[in-house]
Design an enzyme around this catalytic site. Structure first.
Site, PDB file in Angstrom:
ATOM      1  N   GLY A 299       9.328 -54.310 -25.921  1.00  0.00           N
ATOM      2  CA  GLY A 299      10.343 -53.785 -25.017  1.00  0.00           C
ATOM      3  C   GLY A 299      11.610 -54.599 -24.927  1.00  0.00           C
ATOM      4  O   GLY A 299      12.468 -54.314 -24.075  1.00  0.00           O
ATOM      5  N   THR A 300      11.784 -55.590 -25.790  1.00  0.00           N
ATOM      6  CA  THR A 300      12.974 -56.439 -25.673  1.00  0.00           C
ATOM      7  C   THR A 300      14.259 -55.656 -25.913  1.00  0.00           C
ATOM      8  O   THR A 300      15.266 -55.882 -25.244  1.00  0.00           O
ATOM      9  CB  THR A 300      12.899 -57.623 -26.656  1.00  0.00           C
ATOM     10  OG1 THR A 300      12.561 -57.126 -27.964  1.00  0.00           O
ATOM     11  CG2 THR A 300      11.866 -58.630 -26.219  1.00  0.00           C
ATOM     12  N   GLY A 301      14.245 -54.733 -26.896  1.00  0.00           N
ATOM     13  CA  GLY A 301      15.463 -53.967 -27.183  1.00  0.00           C
ATOM     14  C   GLY A 301      15.853 -53.060 -26.039  1.00  0.00           C
ATOM     15  O   GLY A 301      17.030 -52.992 -25.652  1.00  0.00           O
ATOM     16  N   CYS A 302      14.863 -52.356 -25.478  1.00  0.00           N
ATOM     17  CA  CYS A 302      15.116 -51.499 -24.317  1.00  0.00           C
ATOM     18  C   CYS A 302      15.633 -52.326 -23.145  1.00  0.00           C
ATOM     19  O   CYS A 302      16.576 -51.938 -22.445  1.00  0.00           O
ATOM     20  CB  CYS A 302      13.841 -50.771 -23.908  1.00  0.00           C
ATOM     21  SG  CYS A 302      13.041 -49.835 -25.224  1.00  0.00           S
TER      22      CYS A 302
ATOM     23  N   LYS B  94      21.728 -57.579 -33.333  1.00  0.00           N
ATOM     24  CA  LYS B  94      20.681 -58.480 -32.848  1.00  0.00           C
ATOM     25  C   LYS B  94      19.959 -59.121 -34.035  1.00  0.00           C
ATOM     26  O   LYS B  94      19.440 -58.432 -34.892  1.00  0.00           O
ATOM     27  CB  LYS B  94      19.689 -57.706 -31.970  1.00  0.00           C
ATOM     28  CG  LYS B  94      20.351 -57.064 -30.748  1.00  0.00           C
ATOM     29  CD  LYS B  94      19.368 -56.282 -29.911  1.00  0.00           C
ATOM     30  CE  LYS B  94      18.783 -55.110 -30.641  1.00  0.00           C
ATOM     31  NZ  LYS B  94      17.991 -54.210 -29.766  1.00  0.00           N
TER      32      LYS B  94
ATOM     33  N   THR C  55       7.015 -59.771 -26.726  1.00  0.00           N
ATOM     34  CA  THR C  55       8.341 -59.248 -27.065  1.00  0.00           C
ATOM     35  C   THR C  55       8.400 -57.725 -27.052  1.00  0.00           C
ATOM     36  O   THR C  55       9.399 -57.151 -27.488  1.00  0.00           O
ATOM     37  CB  THR C  55       8.757 -59.754 -28.465  1.00  0.00           C
ATOM     38  OG1 THR C  55       7.756 -59.356 -29.431  1.00  0.00           O
ATOM     39  CG2 THR C  55       8.894 -61.268 -28.483  1.00  0.00           C
TER      40      THR C  55
END
Length: 286
Positions: free
Chosen positions: A225-228, A189, A223
């Site tokens: 929590g975007t990875g989760c 990412k 943004t």
């Protein structure tokens, strides 16, 4: 006097796909288990959880966290998997070497056809450490070889591989280095390339083909929590039957929309809006 007739409940609907998240809790509701379950609901799958850690967390950072006992993680996993079953798994915050090894071992008991999305959570959006440095060996040697897809951001790439990615072309070498650790697919990412005009990610599969995914950047701070959210969306789409490239592209579209519709909450970084597809311009269900 005869009993009143029992009203029919109607036809029994079939159960949706079952997706299990193995991750930490975010008391502020923006990331972790809370974001995972919201994402799964938005994708029409049945979300289930194995809690690995509890955090004291809000929009400005992670103030503290407590890892759960190994037995608690094992019992949660067996309780869910042995009764309900699972069609896809997503892992998030694992905190310690012992938890990382335990989760890898538990995943190894599943049918090999069950897709596993590993979000190698190491640092929070605010820069707070969420994975003990000594857990990296277990992550590299035990968990990543069991992953269908691994989804590191650039900070996590550096921790896992030692490679410092500062430009888009360097993402290729990072993806290859991660692939050497055993996951079938690697999604690097590039959101932390802050001077890049787009949000660009790179997906590399078993055949070595490069799939570049690009989306516009949104000028906001929503943004958290975007990875989760991305990893859970990928797992949900895989459970629904997508192949990996299709699942990843759909998940990126979902996260991009969630950032665009995100809202301020607290004094720091706001969360993505998991229900953005349900709302029209008037804020009503569409």
């Amino acid at each position: 006097m005869s009993a009143a007739p029992v009203a029919s409940a109607g036809p029994v609907s079939s159960a949706p796909p079952r997706v299990l998240t193995i991750a930490g809790s975010d008391s502020g509701g923006g990331a972790g288990i809370q974001a995972d379950l919201k994402t799964m609901l938005a994708h029409g799958v049945h979300g289930m959880s194995v809690l690995t850690a509890v955090t004291a967390q809000n929009s400005v950072g992670v103030q503290d966290f407590w890892a759960l006992p190994i037995e608690a993680v094992e019992r949660q996993f067996r309780s869910v998997v042995d009764d309900i079953g699972v069609d896809a798994v997503k892992t998030g915050m694992l905190a310690s070497p012992e938890l990382t090894s335990t989760v890898a071992r538990l995943i190894g008991t599943l049918d090999p056809s069950v897709p596993v999305v590993v979000d190698p959570v190491s640092v929070s959006k605010h820069g707070d450490a969420l994975l003990a440095p000594e857990a990296l060996d277990a992550l590299r040697g035990e968990l990543l070889p069991r992953a269908t897809v691994v989804t590191p951001n650039l900070d996590e790439v550096r921790l896992i591989t030692g490679l410092d990615v500062v430009a888009e072309p360097e993402m290729v070498a990072a993806a290859r280095a991660l692939a050497d650790l055993g996951p079938r697919w690697v999604l690097v990412k590039g959101g932390h390339l802050s001077d890049h005009p787009e949000s660009v990610d790179l997906l590399v599969g078993p055949d070595g083909a490069e799939h570049w995914l690009r989306a516009p950047r949104h000028d906001n701070r929503h943004t958290h929590g975007t990875g989760c959210t991305l990893a859970s969306a990928i797992a949900s789409r895989l459970a629904l039957g997508d192949d990996v490239p299709t699942a990843v592209r759909a998940a990126k579209e979902y996260v991009t929309g969630g950032i665009a519709a995100g809202f301020p909450l607290g004094a720091g970084i706001g969360p993505v809006d998991h229900g953005w597809r349900w709302r029209d311009s008037a804020g009503q269900s569409s």
